[in-house]
Design a protein around this motif. Structure first.
Motif, PDB file in Angstrom:
ATOM      1  N   MET A 175       1.353   4.735  -6.641  1.00  0.00           N
ATOM      2  CA  MET A 175       0.892   5.847  -5.813  1.00  0.00           C
ATOM      3  C   MET A 175      -0.088   6.723  -6.585  1.00  0.00           C
ATOM      4  O   MET A 175      -1.104   7.181  -6.033  1.00  0.00           O
ATOM      5  N   ILE A 176       0.187   6.959  -7.857  1.00  0.00           N
ATOM      6  CA  ILE A 176      -0.745   7.725  -8.691  1.00  0.00           C
ATOM      7  C   ILE A 176      -2.093   7.019  -8.762  1.00  0.00           C
ATOM      8  O   ILE A 176      -3.160   7.645  -8.634  1.00  0.00           O
ATOM      9  N   ASP A 177      -2.071   5.697  -8.953  1.00  0.00           N
ATOM     10  CA  ASP A 177      -3.325   4.931  -8.990  1.00  0.00           C
ATOM     11  C   ASP A 177      -4.079   5.062  -7.666  1.00  0.00           C
ATOM     12  O   ASP A 177      -5.317   5.197  -7.651  1.00  0.00           O
ATOM     13  N   ALA A 178      -3.339   5.025  -6.559  1.00  0.00           N
ATOM     14  CA  ALA A 178      -3.970   5.150  -5.246  1.00  0.00           C
ATOM     15  C   ALA A 178      -4.569   6.545  -5.055  1.00  0.00           C
ATOM     16  O   ALA A 178      -5.645   6.690  -4.452  1.00  0.00           O
ATOM     17  N   LEU A 179      -3.898   7.573  -5.566  1.00  0.00           N
ATOM     18  CA  LEU A 179      -4.422   8.937  -5.465  1.00  0.00           C
ATOM     19  C   LEU A 179      -5.697   9.091  -6.290  1.00  0.00           C
ATOM     20  O   LEU A 179      -6.643   9.767  -5.878  1.00  0.00           O
ATOM     21  N   HIS A 180      -5.743   8.458  -7.457  1.00  0.00           N
ATOM     22  CA  HIS A 180      -6.972   8.496  -8.255  1.00  0.00           C
ATOM     23  C   HIS A 180      -8.121   7.816  -7.502  1.00  0.00           C
ATOM     24  O   HIS A 180      -9.260   8.315  -7.502  1.00  0.00           O
ATOM     25  N   ALA A 181      -7.842   6.688  -6.867  1.00  0.00           N
ATOM     26  CA  ALA A 181      -8.885   6.001  -6.106  1.00  0.00           C
ATOM     27  C   ALA A 181      -9.363   6.861  -4.935  1.00  0.00           C
ATOM     28  O   ALA A 181     -10.568   6.923  -4.641  1.00  0.00           O
ATOM     29  N   LEU A 182      -8.416   7.540  -4.285  1.00  0.00           N
ATOM     30  CA  LEU A 182      -8.773   8.442  -3.196  1.00  0.00           C
ATOM     31  C   LEU A 182      -9.663   9.568  -3.708  1.00  0.00           C
ATOM     32  O   LEU A 182     -10.681   9.908  -3.084  1.00  0.00           O
ATOM     33  N   CYS A 183      -9.305  10.159  -4.850  1.00  0.00           N
ATOM     34  CA  CYS A 183     -10.107  11.236  -5.418  1.00  0.00           C
ATOM     35  C   CYS A 183     -11.510  10.760  -5.761  1.00  0.00           C
ATOM     36  O   CYS A 183     -12.497  11.478  -5.530  1.00  0.00           O
ATOM     37  N   ALA A 184     -11.615   9.559  -6.300  1.00  0.00           N
ATOM     38  CA  ALA A 184     -12.934   9.024  -6.643  1.00  0.00           C
ATOM     39  C   ALA A 184     -13.827   8.959  -5.401  1.00  0.00           C
ATOM     40  O   ALA A 184     -15.019   9.306  -5.456  1.00  0.00           O
ATOM     41  N   ALA A 185     -13.256   8.534  -4.275  1.00  0.00           N
ATOM     42  CA  ALA A 185     -14.028   8.452  -3.039  1.00  0.00           C
ATOM     43  C   ALA A 185     -14.447   9.834  -2.548  1.00  0.00           C
ATOM     44  O   ALA A 185     -15.576  10.027  -2.076  1.00  0.00           O
ATOM     45  N   LEU A 186     -13.548  10.825  -2.670  1.00  0.00           N
ATOM     46  CA  LEU A 186     -13.847  12.168  -2.180  1.00  0.00           C
ATOM     47  C   LEU A 186     -14.750  12.942  -3.130  1.00  0.00           C
ATOM     48  O   LEU A 186     -15.426  13.885  -2.712  1.00  0.00           O
ATOM     49  N   GLU A 187     -14.754  12.588  -4.380  1.00  0.00           N
ATOM     50  CA  GLU A 187     -15.719  13.166  -5.319  1.00  0.00           C
ATOM     51  C   GLU A 187     -17.125  12.636  -5.036  1.00  0.00           C
ATOM     52  O   GLU A 187     -18.110  13.371  -5.150  1.00  0.00           O
ATOM     53  N   GLU A 188     -17.195  11.376  -4.644  1.00  0.00           N
ATOM     54  CA  GLU A 188     -18.480  10.756  -4.321  1.00  0.00           C
ATOM     55  C   GLU A 188     -19.021  11.250  -2.986  1.00  0.00           C
ATOM     56  O   GLU A 188     -20.225  11.507  -2.843  1.00  0.00           O
ATOM     57  N   ARG A 189     -18.124  11.396  -2.012  1.00  0.00           N
ATOM     58  CA  ARG A 189     -18.519  11.859  -0.675  1.00  0.00           C
ATOM     59  C   ARG A 189     -17.520  12.928  -0.234  1.00  0.00           C
ATOM     60  O   ARG A 189     -16.480  12.621   0.348  1.00  0.00           O
ATOM     61  N   PRO A 190     -17.792  14.198  -0.539  1.00  0.00           N
ATOM     62  CA  PRO A 190     -16.817  15.268  -0.270  1.00  0.00           C
ATOM     63  C   PRO A 190     -16.495  15.418   1.208  1.00  0.00           C
ATOM     64  O   PRO A 190     -17.390  15.481   2.055  1.00  0.00           O
ATOM     65  N   MET A 204       0.852  -1.192   0.000  1.00  0.00           N
ATOM     66  CA  MET A 204       0.000   0.000   0.000  1.00  0.00           C
ATOM     67  C   MET A 204       0.886   1.239   0.000  1.00  0.00           C
ATOM     68  O   MET A 204       1.661   1.449   0.940  1.00  0.00           O
ATOM     69  N   THR A 205       0.792   2.049  -1.058  1.00  0.00           N
ATOM     70  CA  THR A 205       1.660   3.219  -1.168  1.00  0.00           C
ATOM     71  C   THR A 205       1.048   4.473  -0.570  1.00  0.00           C
ATOM     72  O   THR A 205       1.753   5.456  -0.329  1.00  0.00           O
ATOM     73  N   VAL A 206      -0.264   4.454  -0.344  1.00  0.00           N
ATOM     74  CA  VAL A 206      -0.954   5.569   0.309  1.00  0.00           C
ATOM     75  C   VAL A 206      -1.840   4.982   1.395  1.00  0.00           C
ATOM     76  O   VAL A 206      -2.762   4.208   1.114  1.00  0.00           O
ATOM     77  N   HIS A 207      -1.539   5.332   2.645  1.00  0.00           N
ATOM     78  CA  HIS A 207      -2.358   4.871   3.755  1.00  0.00           C
ATOM     79  C   HIS A 207      -3.479   5.873   3.973  1.00  0.00           C
ATOM     80  O   HIS A 207      -3.231   7.074   4.136  1.00  0.00           O
ATOM     81  N   VAL A 208      -4.720   5.399   3.961  1.00  0.00           N
ATOM     82  CA  VAL A 208      -5.889   6.275   4.046  1.00  0.00           C
ATOM     83  C   VAL A 208      -6.644   6.008   5.339  1.00  0.00           C
ATOM     84  O   VAL A 208      -7.031   4.871   5.627  1.00  0.00           O
ATOM     85  N   GLU A 209      -6.839   7.073   6.129  1.00  0.00           N
ATOM     86  CA  GLU A 209      -7.662   7.018   7.335  1.00  0.00           C
ATOM     87  C   GLU A 209      -8.905   7.877   7.094  1.00  0.00           C
ATOM     88  O   GLU A 209      -8.799   9.065   6.807  1.00  0.00           O
ATOM     89  N   GLU A 210     -10.073   7.256   7.215  1.00  0.00           N
ATOM     90  CA  GLU A 210     -11.324   7.961   6.941  1.00  0.00           C
ATOM     91  C   GLU A 210     -12.031   8.325   8.236  1.00  0.00           C
ATOM     92  O   GLU A 210     -12.148   7.505   9.148  1.00  0.00           O
ATOM     93  N   ARG A 211     -12.482   9.576   8.294  1.00  0.00           N
ATOM     94  CA  ARG A 211     -13.321  10.031   9.398  1.00  0.00           C
ATOM     95  C   ARG A 211     -14.592  10.638   8.795  1.00  0.00           C
ATOM     96  O   ARG A 211     -14.700  10.789   7.593  1.00  0.00           O
ATOM     97  N   ASP A 212     -15.533  10.994   9.653  1.00  0.00           N
ATOM     98  CA  ASP A 212     -16.812  11.497   9.148  1.00  0.00           C
ATOM     99  C   ASP A 212     -16.638  12.753   8.295  1.00  0.00           C
ATOM    100  O   ASP A 212     -17.304  12.898   7.266  1.00  0.00           O
ATOM    101  N   ASP A 213     -15.766  13.664   8.737  1.00  0.00           N
ATOM    102  CA  ASP A 213     -15.666  14.957   8.057  1.00  0.00           C
ATOM    103  C   ASP A 213     -14.339  15.178   7.338  1.00  0.00           C
ATOM    104  O   ASP A 213     -14.118  16.239   6.752  1.00  0.00           O
TER     105      ASP A 213
END
Length: 254
Positions: free
Chosen positions: A29-44, A1-10
């Motif tokens: 890492m670029i692929d992981a950043l795209h996946a992160l963006c997809a999640a934040l575009e869906e739920r800002p 895992m090249t980007v560790h993601v911790e999710e909180r409510d806000d």
């Protein structure tokens, strides 16, 4: 895992995590950043970007860059990911410790707010490697620090320390390493206390080309003026002010 993601409510905290390569940005890492963006575009939510091991990102992965071709350059592999980060609906906070060089610097430039530690070393040495900074630096850096300073940094390839980056306005604050993430969270707390839609509209207006102002503000503000949250927040403000006035009057008449 090249980007560790911790999710909180806000908010989401994303940590670049290739410590053995000083968090050099590779395709994974670029692929992981795209996946992160997809999640934040869906739920800002607000995004905090940081790096592991006392380094933000020491640059793009040179071993991969060396083998890339003209066709790869035209794909804008890193640039497209950084554009997507820049265009996220909610603010992006870059908490930068240590090196932020080359692609690492350009990733930091894509953030809305940048804070750093005293060990910051930020710059774009690409011309020394026979390439140019092509993932946002040539247009974002002039917007951040002005054309003269951007030209100085990009054409010489030199690196700024924390003091100079702060003087230039490239970062807004410098904190001890053990306070970097708490301060990033404090910024996210302040953002989170505000209305999310108003925050998103403010970011959108900030990123809109000058030719579209002030019309863009009028349209965005019109939507906010009709929102129930605007009425609720303003009513609460007026009630708090009235309560403070009553308390003041009671104290002065005793």
């Amino acid at each position: 895992m090249t980007v560790h993601v911790e999710e909180r409510d806000d908010r989401v905290i994303a940590t670049l995590d290739r410590p053995e390569k000083r968090n050099a940005i590779d395709q994974d890492m670029i692929d992981a950043l795209h996946a992160l963006c997809a999640a934040l575009e869906e739920r800002p939510r607000t995004l905090i970007l940081t790096g592991s091991g006392g380094v933000f990102a020491a640059g793009a992965d040179i071993a991969q860059l060396r083998d890339r071709t003209a066709a790869d350059a035209r794909r804008g592999i890193n640039a497209m990911a950084f554009i997507r980060i820049r265009e996220l609906p909610m603010p992006v906070i870059a908490a930068i410790d240590g090196y932020a060089l080359g692609g690492g610097a350009e990733l930091a430039y894509a953030a809305d707010i940048r804070i750093a530690t005293p060990s910051l070393a930020i710059g774009n040495p690409e011309t020394g490697l026979g390439i140019m900074a092509a993932a946002g630096a040539t247009w974002r850096l002039p917007e951040i620090v002005g054309e003269a300073r951007a030209s100085d940094l990009l054409l010489t390839g030199r690196t700024l320390d924390a003091d100079e980056a702060l003087r230039w306005g490239l970062v807004s604050a410098v904190h001890p390493a053990d306070r970097l993430l708490p301060e990033a969270h404090a910024i996210a707390d302040r953002i989170g206390a505000n209305d999310a839609l108003a925050t998103q509209h403010t970011k959108r207006a900030l990123r809109t080309p000058r030719a579209q102002h002030p019309a863009i503000e009028f349209e965005l503000q019109a939507e906010l003026f009709d929102s129930p949250e605007k009425h609720r927040r303003m009513t609460a403000f007026l009630e708090r002010r009235a309560a403070r006035t009553r308390q003041h009057d009671e104290r002065t008449t005793r």
